[in-house]
Motif scaffolding. Structure first.
Motif, short mmCIF file in Angstrom:
data_model
loop_
_atom_site.label_atom_id
_atom_site.label_comp_id
_atom_site.label_asym_id
_atom_site.label_seq_id
_atom_site.Cartn_x
_atom_site.Cartn_y
_atom_site.Cartn_z
N GLU B 2 -6.53 4.12 -24.71
CA GLU B 2 -4.83 3.35 -25.29
C GLU B 2 -5.04 3.58 -26.45
O GLU B 2 -3.88 4.93 -27.25
N ASN B 4 -6.14 6.84 -27.63
CA ASN B 4 -5.21 8.03 -27.56
C ASN B 4 -3.44 7.32 -27.59
O ASN B 4 -3.38 8.60 -27.84
N PHE B 5 -3.00 6.82 -26.76
CA PHE B 5 -1.82 6.98 -26.80
C PHE B 5 -1.73 6.11 -28.13
O PHE B 5 -0.05 6.60 -28.45
N TYR B 6 -1.86 5.08 -28.62
CA TYR B 6 -0.83 5.23 -30.22
C TYR B 6 -1.45 6.09 -31.07
O TYR B 6 -0.63 6.28 -31.34
N ASP B 7 -2.59 6.97 -30.21
CA ASP B 7 -2.74 8.26 -31.65
C ASP B 7 -2.14 9.25 -31.26
O ASP B 7 -1.09 9.92 -32.53
N PHE B 8 -1.92 9.25 -29.89
CA PHE B 8 -0.23 10.23 -29.78
C PHE B 8 0.96 9.75 -30.24
O PHE B 8 2.10 10.54 -30.74
N SER B 72 -6.40 14.55 -25.07
CA SER B 72 -5.58 13.83 -25.25
C SER B 72 -4.08 13.34 -25.74
O SER B 72 -3.14 12.41 -25.14
N GLU B 75 -2.68 13.86 -22.66
CA GLU B 75 -3.05 12.58 -22.01
C GLU B 75 -1.86 11.68 -22.29
O GLU B 75 -0.69 11.06 -21.48
N GLY B 76 -1.16 11.46 -23.64
CA GLY B 76 0.11 10.85 -23.88
C GLY B 76 1.11 11.46 -23.74
O GLY B 76 1.59 10.11 -23.41
N LYS B 79 1.95 9.79 -20.32
CA LYS B 79 1.92 9.11 -19.99
C LYS B 79 3.87 8.38 -20.77
O LYS B 79 4.24 7.36 -20.05
N TYR B 80 3.65 8.64 -21.78
CA TYR B 80 4.93 8.56 -22.14
C TYR B 80 6.43 9.31 -21.32
O TYR B 80 7.22 8.22 -21.02
N SER B 146 1.06 5.42 -14.82
CA SER B 146 1.45 6.55 -14.96
C SER B 146 0.60 7.10 -14.63
O SER B 146 -0.84 6.34 -13.36
#
Lengths: 200, 383
Positions: B2, B4-8, B72, B75-76, B79-80, B146
């Motif tokens: 997760e 990664n997603f926040y980083d994105f 990464s 990937e974000g 998912k988004y 996702s």
């Protein structure tokens, strides 16, 4: 079942580094090859691959040892490397119709039979025909007679294997997963035969 | 993961990434101009992912980034975008719904009588605890939106089976039989996974397809192509095989007398008729499988019959909830709001209706991202 009795190496887990998973873009020097294994159940398909994957002692080589998916990288003399991604298929008759899902997109098909079982040899011929009909046209095919250590029980002669392979433009070899005979040769020979442009 | 997603999201909030944000938003808007079509949508999305990857590689924010950092970010992005487009892309065609139903009906019949020996699973591989773990991993698939996370559920399920096989070969010194053992186990686990869903809930829930077909198709179409390779692709293919085997399964497919097979199927059909089921909608099925997965709060669920509702949180106290539950609750709530909004609109549009149903003011109900993540509303700027 003609497999090596050695226990699986406990340390061999999933060792594929992130550089190979991500962005380790295969180029002409580093090939990534999908190899599908076909053959009757009990002919020792998975034993052959286990022998191959565990038999490489290069400490830098990255391997994945699963029960049915394995990967191993070998280095060739011309300094190219080939990463084999080995897809095992279930050999039982009831799953035969599913095989196309597995060999779709494969660069290599290794068709295995047991030299002590004529039935498994007929089954191998069935797979070869299937691959000729439905596999990708430039697929590299190898015919492998396994359990070569069981001479006294042999029912399929070497010549039968050679003849059939020649007629179908395949590479032929007899192996013994038990004694590791010809296992590395099998994979090295396959690597040499790969068309450099098509191996993804 | 997760993280990664926040980083994105963080990077997307950076003013320097405004151009990327604009591309993403305009893509999401532009795709909605066309009627949903799985093949066309998949093509558009895969092209978009490739274009964006090239843009990110060139982007100053990712200057000197490693391949892994680029990945990464991708990937974000996947998912988004896929979360935004989920209702459009997941099980959106009538054929998908039909296939899901076919698979789930077949599974339901098989559950009634299928034993490990019928697919030649040897007794030393009959490990209930291990199977249950694999089933749980598989059932999680409906809790994610996702493609990457859905695929991961399949991979994790297969790895549990994989580990069982490796452990047995080590501890019992048995010869590894590879796919000869692996595939039958996956088939059995898949059939059982749906049956534990049945045990959990009242009978009406048996009719709910775990949407095996739709999940597979969604991953196939929308997982970034460069990532549906190697080990993940192998396990994915095995589940596709499993689905195909189950669908085509007939008297000759099992180690079972053909007459006995037909009798069993007949009995199972009879039994299913005796307990009529009301098919629930896909999203309801999804929620139920999510609820099942996390089994929250399990002791309260026993009261479900008396409370007359399928909603498992009805009796729950705030203190019983875990972070996971909050995620599920959020998604459930989102569904409720979306349904309510649509319903209200429909009612208002209806010429005979005089009653005005007020639409709740939920800012950006379509902005699934901010609701999905929930904390601090990390939506994209520049909207």
């Amino acid at each position: 079942m003609g497999c090596s009795s050695s226990l699986p190496d406990r340390s061999s887990g999933r060792l594929v580094g992130p550089n190979l998973e991500n962005g380790g873009a295969p180029d002409s020097k580093n090939l990534r090859v999908k190899l599908v294994l076909l053959g009757d159940s009990g002919v020792g398909k998975s034993c052959i691959v286990l022998r191959f994957v565990r038999g490489q002692f290069d400490p830098t080589s990255k391997v994945t040892v699963g029960a049915s998916f394995l990967s191993q990288t070998i280095a060739l003399q011309d300094s190219t490397t080939v990463k084999f991604e080995i897809w095992d298929t279930a050999g039982q008759e009831r799953y035969a119709a599913l095989a196309p899902l597995y060999y779709r997109g494969a660069a290599v098909a290794v068709v295995v039979y047991d030299i002590t079982s004529p039935e498994s040899f007929s089954k191998a011929q069935y797979w070869v025909k299937e691959l000729q009909k439905h596999g990708s046209p430039d697929i590299v095919m190898a015919l492998v007679g396994n359990k070569a250590d069981l001479h006294e029980k042999r029912e399929v002669s070497v010549q039968e294997g050679i003849d059939y392979a020649e007629k179908n433009g395949m590479f032929f070899i007899e192996t013994s997963a038990k004694t590791a005979d010809n296992i590395n040769q099998l994979f090295e020979e396959i690597a040499k035969r790969l068309p450099r442009s098509t191996a993804q | 993961m997760e993280a990664n997603f926040y980083d994105f999201l963080d990077r997307m909030r950076n003013p320097a990434s405004l151009d990327l944000v604009r591309s993403i938003k305009s893509f999401i808007v532009s795709i909605s101009f066309y009627a949903a079509n799985p093949e066309n949508d998949a093509k558009k999305l895969q092209d978009f992912f490739s274009t964006m990857e090239a843009a990110i590689v060139e982007h100053p924010l990712w200057e000197a980034a490693t391949a892994q950092e680029i990945d990464s970010a991708m990937e974000g992005l996947e998912k988004y975008v896929m979360t935004k487009l989920f209702s459009r892309t997941f099980s959106s065609s009538p054929e998908d719904t039909k296939m899901d139903l076919q698979v789930s009906e077949k599974i339901q019949l098989l559950q009634a009588f299928l034993k490990p020996e019928h697919v030649d699973i040897p007794p030393f591989l009959c490990n209930e605890a291990s199977w249950l773990l694999a089933e749980k991993e598989l059932l999680k698939i409906n809790a994610f939106k996702s493609p990457r996370e859905k695929l991961l559920c399949i991979v994790n399920c297969c790895k549990v089976i994989n580990n069982l096989l490796l452990n047995v070969s080590m501890s019992e010194n048995r010869v590894l039989a590879g796919a000869d053992d692996f595939l039958p186990l996956l088939i059995f686990v898949t059939i059982k996974a749906s049956s534990s869903l049945c045990h959990f809930a009242d009978h009406s829930i048996c009719a709910n397809p775990p949407q095996l077909h739709s999940n597979l198709r969604f991953i196939q179409l929308y997982r970034r192509q460069a990532k549906l390779v190697s080990e993940a692709a192998y396990y994915f293919t095995n589940l596709v095989s499993t689905k195909s085997f189950i669908l085509d399964l007939n008297a000759k497919s099992l180690s079972m007398d053909e007459i006995v097979f037909e009798e069993n199927m007949k009995a199972a059909r009879q039994k299913n008729k005796l307990t009529p089921k009301e098919p629930l909608s896909a999203s309801e099925a999804m929620k139920i499988s999510q609820d099942h997965e996390y089994q929250v709060p399990s002791e309260k669920m026993q009261d479900k019959e008396t409370s007359g509702s399928n909603y498992p949180y009805m009796e729950a106290e705030a203190g019983d909830l875990t972070v996971r539950d909050v995620e599920i609750l959020l998604s459930t709530y989102k569904d409720v709001v979306a349904k309510y909004t649509n319903l209200s609109r429909a009612v208002r549009r209806h010429p005979f209706s005089k009653t005005e149903i007020p639409v709740p003011r939920v800012e950006g109900t379509s902005d699934t991202l901010s609701q999905l993540v929930g904390t601090g509303a990390p939506s994209l700027p520049g909207g």
